[in-house]
Write an enzyme that holds these catalytic residues in place. Structure first.
Site, PDB file in Angstrom:
ATOM      1  CG  ASP A  33      -2.201   0.822   0.931  1.00 35.15           C
ATOM      2  OD1 ASP A  33      -3.273   0.207   0.779  1.00 35.15           O
ATOM      3  OD2 ASP A  33      -2.102   2.071   0.831  1.00 35.15           O
ATOM      4  CB  THR A  69     -14.744  -2.570 -10.419  1.00 29.35           C
ATOM      5  OG1 THR A  69     -15.148  -3.198  -9.208  1.00 29.35           O
ATOM      6  CG2 THR A  69     -15.854  -2.664 -11.438  1.00 29.35           C
ATOM      7  CE  LYS A 109     -18.095  -4.963  -8.685  1.00 35.26           C
ATOM      8  NZ  LYS A 109     -18.787  -5.228  -7.450  1.00 35.26           N
ATOM      9  NE  ARG A 155     -28.109  -2.997  -5.870  1.00 32.06           N
ATOM     10  CZ  ARG A 155     -29.126  -2.872  -5.034  1.00 32.06           C
ATOM     11  NH1 ARG A 155     -30.267  -3.458  -5.298  1.00 32.06           N
ATOM     12  NH2 ARG A 155     -29.015  -2.151  -3.940  1.00 32.06           N
ATOM     13  CB  CYS A 163     -19.585   0.051  -6.308  1.00 31.38           C
ATOM     14  SG  CYS A 163     -18.178  -0.580  -5.382  1.00 31.38           S
ATOM     15  NE  ARG A 210     -30.368   6.453   1.782  1.00 31.15           N
ATOM     16  CZ  ARG A 210     -29.988   6.488   0.511  1.00 31.15           C
ATOM     17  NH1 ARG A 210     -30.589   5.746  -0.391  1.00 31.15           N
ATOM     18  NH2 ARG A 210     -29.022   7.284   0.125  1.00 31.15           N
TER      19      ARG A 210
END
Ligand SMILES: NC(=O)c1ccc[n+]([C@@H]2O[C@H](COP(=O)([O-])OP(=O)(O)OC[C@H]3O[C@@H](n4cnc5c(N)ncnc54)[C@H](O)[C@@H]3O)[C@@H](O)[C@H]2O)c1
Length: 444
Positions: free
Chosen positions: A48, A139, A224, A231, A278, A424
């Site tokens: 990292d 991804t 992916k 979604r 994402c 929500r």
């Protein structure tokens, strides 16, 4: 030990015997859990750029707090000498047989940002050896993993002397350990049959749900990316129908629930918007790479979802009007800063957009999030508040568990005006019995 040429059963065996050396590039929300899971079996070095993370991991400490089981996994594997961290990506590559890339991949409406991927690939090329396997798990816009071949070939080796594969992470932060080991099958595409066989063995060693091999690296990348776009588009559809329901005095949630009893209907939950790195990001991979096609639906879905925080503010105006109060000058408490319940992640969080919109309209904005601190709220321009005293309206922006069981009596006692905007859908209309004006997306 080099794995190309072994069958999947042999790969599983040698990996579980600790004979394979793995380097994981990127020790973030997904990279650290993956590194620790591999380290249960074999030697792993995590790479990292963040010195603080490297130091913490080498002390056996987990920096991903929303992943509580990871504390023990990191501590034990560091103590037992199977897991270590470094910022030297070249040295790590020299020692490893398998290099896994799990660094950030981002995009917006103008550009795709893959610098970390190219950076680590260049470092890997400087330590690449014959028989090594490089796997991208981050991804990737379809085509990206193969675009790394010229960089890897700077090593002097040709593809075929080393293997390349894509095995996308299909997991969610917060449940990464469970997701990696037992929730979803792993998708794998590779540069040749032998690499594919070896990579199947690698993931079968750690994933109880097994592996689905696909015909190419680019296909695996698309799997992916398409999952995320599915979604985003379906959330946009739910949001659009919810807005239509609001206009027509219908309860979208009741309708969706009934409609979803038909097996071909999967209406999603409408809400305050889509965040994280994402779902709102992957659509841009496809949009930005489209040359002849025009992905109108995907682009429109992005627009619809991005407009939802503004709609929440409009609901707040409506709710306050019902108690004869103006938005301008009112005190609003935003519950939740994270983009999703159960995690502390701010990237593209609709809550932050709601705060910005409210501040533009001269609202005194307060915020609370059980996973965040006063400093986090202040960083985003809100004052920290742990009670409801003097508040005119509460906006629920994140579906944290804690917000599903709010102390409504206390709220009713403490608030100056009783207005709840449920971004929500974690509460229900029932709360109006306590004298609250309650408005949710598609539920007004
Ligand atoms: N977080 C999720 O829920 C999730 C789920 C599925 C897939 N993914 C994908 O996994 C990938 C990683 O995501 P994440 O959530 O773990 O990201 P993250 O931001 O939590 O972690 C990334 C790590 O990479 C390190 N890093 C950045 N540049 C580097 C470099 N040049 N060299 C070495 N290290 C570097 C960062 O310091 C950080 O620790 C992304 O492609 C993401 O889209 C994430």
């Amino acid at each position: 030990m080099k794995l190309i040429g072994l069958n999947r059963e042999e790969v599983k065996r040698v990996l579980k015997e600790g004979k394979v050396s793995i380097a994981v590039y990127g020790l973030g929300r997904i990279g650290l859990p993956l590194a620790a899971i591999f380290a249960e079996h074999t030697k792993v070095v995590g790479v990292d750029v963040n010195e603080k993370i490297v130091k913490m991991v080498n002390k056996g400490e987990n920096h991903i707090k929303e992943e509580p089981e990871l504390d023990e996994l990191v501590r034990r594997n560091v103590e037992e000498g199977r897991l270590e961290a470094t910022n030297d990506g070249v040295e790590a590559a020299k020692k490893a047989d398998v290099m896994v890339i799990l660094v950030p991949t981002l995009a917006n409406d103008r550009e795709i940002k893959l610098e970390p991927v190219y950076d680590v690939t260049y470092k890997i090329s400087q330590g690449l050896k014959k028989g090594d396997i490089v796997i991208t798990e981050a991804t990737m816009p379809p085509g990206t993993t193969e675009s790394l071949i010229p960089i890897l070939e700077k090593s002097g080796l040709k593809l075929g002397e080393f293997g390349l594969a894509h095995a996308p992470e299909r997991v969610m932060s917060g449940t990464a350990i469970r997701d990696i080991t037992e929730k979803y099958p792993k998708i794998v595409g590779a540069s040749d049959k032998e690499t594919l066989e070896a990579v199947i063995g690698i993931y079968e060693a750690i994933n109880k749900k097994g592996v689905i091999p696909v015909s190419s690296i680019k296909t695996a990348e698309a799997v992916k990316v398409f999952e995320g776009i599915y979604r985003d588009v379906n959330i946009a559809l739910a949001n659009e129908l919810a807005l239509w329901c609001e206009e027509h005095g219908l309860n979208a949630l009741e309708i969706f629930k009934a409609a979803n009893t038909q097996p071909y209907c999967h209406l999603h939950m409408p809400g305050a918007g889509v965040g994280g790195h994402c779902i709102p990001v992957y659509p841009w991979f496809v949009i930005n790479l489209a040359k002849k096609t025009n992905p109108r639906l995907i682009r429109t879905a992005r627009e619809i979802n991005d407009a939802m925080p503004k709609h929440i503010v409009e609901l707040a105006i409506k709710g306050l009007n019902e108690v004869e109060k103006l938005l301008n000058g009112s005190r609003i408490l935003v519950l939740g800063l994270s983009f999703r319940g159960g995690v502390k992640e701010f990237i593209n969080s609709p809550a932050l957009e709601i705060i910005r919109e409210l501040k533009k309209r001269n609202v005194e904005v307060y915020a609370y999030d059980p996973l965040c601190s006063r400093g986090d709220a202040e960083k985003f321009g809100a004052k920290w508040k742990e009670d409801f005293k003097g508040i005119d309206a509460v906006i629920i922006a994140t579906d944290h568990e804690e917000f599903k069981s709010l102390n409504l009596e206390k709220m009713a006692r403490e608030m100056r005006c009783r207005v709840i905007i449920d971004g929500r859908n974690v509460l229900s209309k029932e709360v109006s019995k306590l004298g609250f004006v309650y408005l949710g997306v598609g539920n007004i």
